[in-house]
Structure formats: structure tokens, C-alpha cells
Design a protein around this motif. Structure first.
Motif, PDB file in Angstrom:
ATOM      1  N   THR A   1      68.058 -44.351  60.653  1.00 42.62           N
ATOM      2  CA  THR A   1      67.336 -44.521  61.918  1.00 42.62           C
ATOM      3  C   THR A   1      65.937 -45.092  61.721  1.00 42.62           C
TER       4      THR A   1
ATOM      5  N   TYR B   1      60.056 -33.807  69.792  1.00 46.19           N
ATOM      6  CA  TYR B   1      61.155 -34.338  70.599  1.00 46.19           C
ATOM      7  C   TYR B   1      61.150 -33.861  72.042  1.00 46.19           C
TER       8      TYR B   1
ATOM      9  N   THR C   1      59.206 -49.055  68.035  1.00 50.52           N
ATOM     10  CA  THR C   1      58.733 -48.402  69.267  1.00 50.52           C
ATOM     11  C   THR C   1      57.340 -48.910  69.644  1.00 50.52           C
TER      12      THR C   1
ATOM     13  N   GLU D   1      61.038 -44.758  77.545  1.00 50.50           N
ATOM     14  CA  GLU D   1      61.519 -43.581  76.813  1.00 50.50           C
ATOM     15  C   GLU D   1      63.020 -43.702  76.526  1.00 50.50           C
TER      16      GLU D   1
ATOM     17  N   GLU E   1      63.602 -46.178  73.795  1.00 50.11           N
ATOM     18  CA  GLU E   1      63.283 -45.632  72.470  1.00 50.11           C
ATOM     19  C   GLU E   1      64.440 -44.805  71.931  1.00 50.11           C
ATOM     20  N   LEU E   2      65.121 -44.062  72.805  1.00 54.43           N
ATOM     21  CA  LEU E   2      66.311 -43.321  72.380  1.00 54.43           C
ATOM     22  C   LEU E   2      67.423 -44.289  71.992  1.00 54.43           C
TER      23      LEU E   2
END
Length: 350
Positions: free
Chosen positions: A13, A65, A285, A308, A311-312
Motif C-alpha cells: 500500500t 484512521y 495523497t 477522503e 484516499e481510501l
């Protein structure tokens, strides 16, 4: 062995380290969170960590988170219950306690919307423990037969069954390093796709974008490049302009260096577009947050509300792109896990 360990998840990731994945909100957070990083290192080495210190680590993870969530302190206490002042209470035969806690917590907290992903994760956790036990009891000689048994089960289906048979052949040929990284990639991407299956309105389009499908063949190494294409379409940026505003300017807050030409500064960002390189998660990001599209006030509000979620989604993109690179390094087939997962889901997606 089936489920990826947390080191793999961090690398795939784009975080580089487990601390960056679990604790840091920005690359500069290491000094401010040095105590939590130390606790993390002790947990990973199976040192005795008190409940209070483990709770501090858990709270740092939740605050990353779920920022500004009033339930974070209670959640940190709850996950620390059972840890005990004598240290980790997990069975000693679990090869990596932190990875196991990561997957167990994710399983317990997946929403009702993601019932398929939860069921899959439960099954993978069970099968992973069984494979680790077989590997330990038979000194590495039992994994290939166990994978062949899994491949023959009706619920495996042809795409998954064929993939598991190929992994069994790799173990039999002594290519364990390739088989392990491909299995970890496959299971991580299978979980991510199952998660998407429960939430994407147009799964077929989502899969083709995520795996960069041409005909029925995947090209996972181009996943981030395709992400940039979608970002251009959404913001109206032109190719080099997006790379300039997203990846060059944020690194020169004090002004651009006079001795660096624009072409020179764009060299690495252009390699993101070619698929040659993939940026770290924090850099990608930062690109999202740095863009300034020429939008109306209403459209800008929509864009700000999307960041947001994007970004996920970026985590899935980086998982696909980086997995291909991690597999290629020891000489594996970088397309194989994504191709198997795509072949599993494409008929369901229509």
C-alpha cells in the motif's frame, strides 16, 4: 501463508514500514510518535508489553484512521483487554501476532454492508492457520498437497483452483519465495475486490479500471497510471500540469530551485504515468490535496467531499500496482494473482 502479513500490506500500500501504515499521518510523524513506534517494535518482537502501553499503541492507530472519533479511547481499551500485563496472550504457534491482530480486528469491525468480505476473511484466517501448522509439522513438505486439496474443493471454482494448483507447483519446484508473495498478493487483492463487490454500483467498470484490463487480460503495473487518468478526467487538469501541481510544487514550498528545469523536475512524476514507478502513499495523497481544479463553488465543495474517499480508493490502486512489483522482484508472474481475481469476479460483475 495465505493471508498476507502486515509487512506485505505496508509495502503493497506504499507505506514502506508497518509504523507508517499503522501510526504515522505524515512522514514527519516519527519523532512525535517515537514512544508508539517503540511499543510497536516490542510487540512485533514478542517482548512483554503492559496492557497500558499496548492501549497507548492501539489509541494511536485508532486516532490515525478515525480522527476526532469519541469512541477511540474505548476501542483502544477493548482491544487491549486480554493482552495482559504478562504480554501477548495469543497462542505461541501464531507466526506473527501483530498481523493476526490486524486481521482479527478488521474481521470484527467490517460493517454489515460487507458481509461477503467478512465471511471470506474468516475463512482465510482459518485456512492460513491450518497451512502454517502443516508447514511446521511437515517441515515445509506439506504445503503443496494442502494447496492441491484446497484447489479441488467445489467452492474454489476454476479460476481460484487453477491459481492454487500453480502455487502448489511452485512449492514443489522449491520456488517458495515466489509462491508466498503471489499467495499473499492473491488473498489481499481477493479481499479488496470482495469489499468492492459489496459497495460498487458498477463493479464491472471498477474492476476494469483497477486491474487495467484490455480485452480480458490484466495489466496491474499500470494501475496507478490509470488512476492518474481518472484524476485528470475528474479535475480537468492536463497531463503534465497535474503532475506539476500534484507532485512537483508540493515539494518546493520555499520556491522552485533556479538550477532545475521544468523537464528535469517532471522526470520522476512522468515515470508514474508510464508505470515504471509508483509513488509512496503519502506522496500520492499529497497530490490529491494539492490540486486546485478550476471549479465552481458548488463543484469545489463536491471535490473536497470526495478526497477522503479517493484516499481510501488509492490504497486499492497501490495494492494492485505494488503487488505486481513485489512479485516480479523474485521472478514471479506479476499479472497472475490479479488475473485470477479478475477471472473470478468478471462473470459476477456482468
Amino acid at each position: 501463508m495465505l493471508l498476507p502479513n502486515i509487512d506485505f500490506i505496508a509495502k503493497a500500500t506504499g507505506h514502506g514500514s508497518v509504523g507508517a501504515l499503522l501510526i504515522a499521518k505524515a512522514p514527519s510523524d516519527w519523532e512525535a510518535k517515537s514512544a508508539e513506534y517503540k511499543i510497536l517494535a516490542e510487540v512485533r518482537s514478542r517482548k512483554i508489553v503492559s496492557t497500558a502501553r499496548f492501549e497507548r499503541l492501539a489509541l494511536a492507530i485508532f486516532n490515525k484512521y478515525r480522527p476526532n472519533c469519541n469512541e477511540n479511547a474505548n476501542a483502544a481499551i477493548m482491544i487491549s483487554v486480554g493482552w495482559g500485563d504478562s504480554g501477548c496472550s495469543l497462542p505461541s504457534d501464531i507466526p506473527d501476532p501483530l498481523s493476526w491482530l490486524f486481521w482479527r480486528y478488521l474481521k470484527d469491525h467490517l460493517s454489515d454492508q460487507h458481509v461477503s468480505a467478512k465471511k471470506l476473511l474468516e475463512g482465510l484466517m482459518k485456512k492460513s492457520l491450518e497451512l502454517h501448522q502443516v508447514d511446521r509439522d511437515k517441515n515445509g513438505q506439506g504445503v503443496a498437497p494442502a494447496l492441491r486439496d484446497l484447489a479441488r474443493q467445489p467452492q474454489a471454482g476454476p479460476a481460484q483452483g487453477n491459481f492454487l494448483l500453480e502455487m502448489a507447483s511452485l512449492f514443489e519446484a522449491g520456488k517458495n519465495d515466489i509462491a508466498v508473495v503471489e499467495l499473499q498478493s492473491f488473498c489481499a487483492i481477493l479481499l479488496a475486490t470482495t469489499f468492492l463487490f459489496d459497495s460498487e454500483a458498477d463493479l464491472h467498470a471498477a474492476l476494469r479500471d483497477l486491474f487495467v484490463v484490455d480485452g480480458n487480460a490484466v495489466s496491474p503495473k499500470m494501475a496507478f497510471s490509470r488512476w492518474l487518468d481518472r484524476l485528470e478526467a475528474r479535475t480537468g487538469y492536463k497531463k503534465d500540469d497535474l503532475l506539476w501541481d500534484g507532485f512537483v510544487l508540493p515539494n518546493f514550498k520555499e520556491g522552485l530551485p533556479e538550477d532545475r528545469a521544468r523537464e528535469d523536475l517532471l522526470r520522476n512524476p512522468r515515470r508514474y504515468r508510464s508505470g515504471e514507478l509508483v509513488p509512496p502513499y503519502f506522496e500520492a495523497t499529497k497530490c490529491l490535496q494539492s490540486l486546485d481544479p478550476d471549479f465552481s463553488l458548488e463543484e469545489r465543495e463536491k471535490w473536497n467531499g470526495e478526497i477522503e474517499g479517493r484516499e481510501l480508493g488509492l490504497l486499492f490502486v497501490l495494492l494492485v500496482a505494488n503487488s505486481a512489483r513485489l512479485i516480479k522482484k523474485p521472478g514471479g508472474n506479476p499479472d497472475r494473482p490479479c488475473q485470477a481475481v479478475y477471472d473470478i469476479f468478471a462473470p459476477k460483475a456482468g
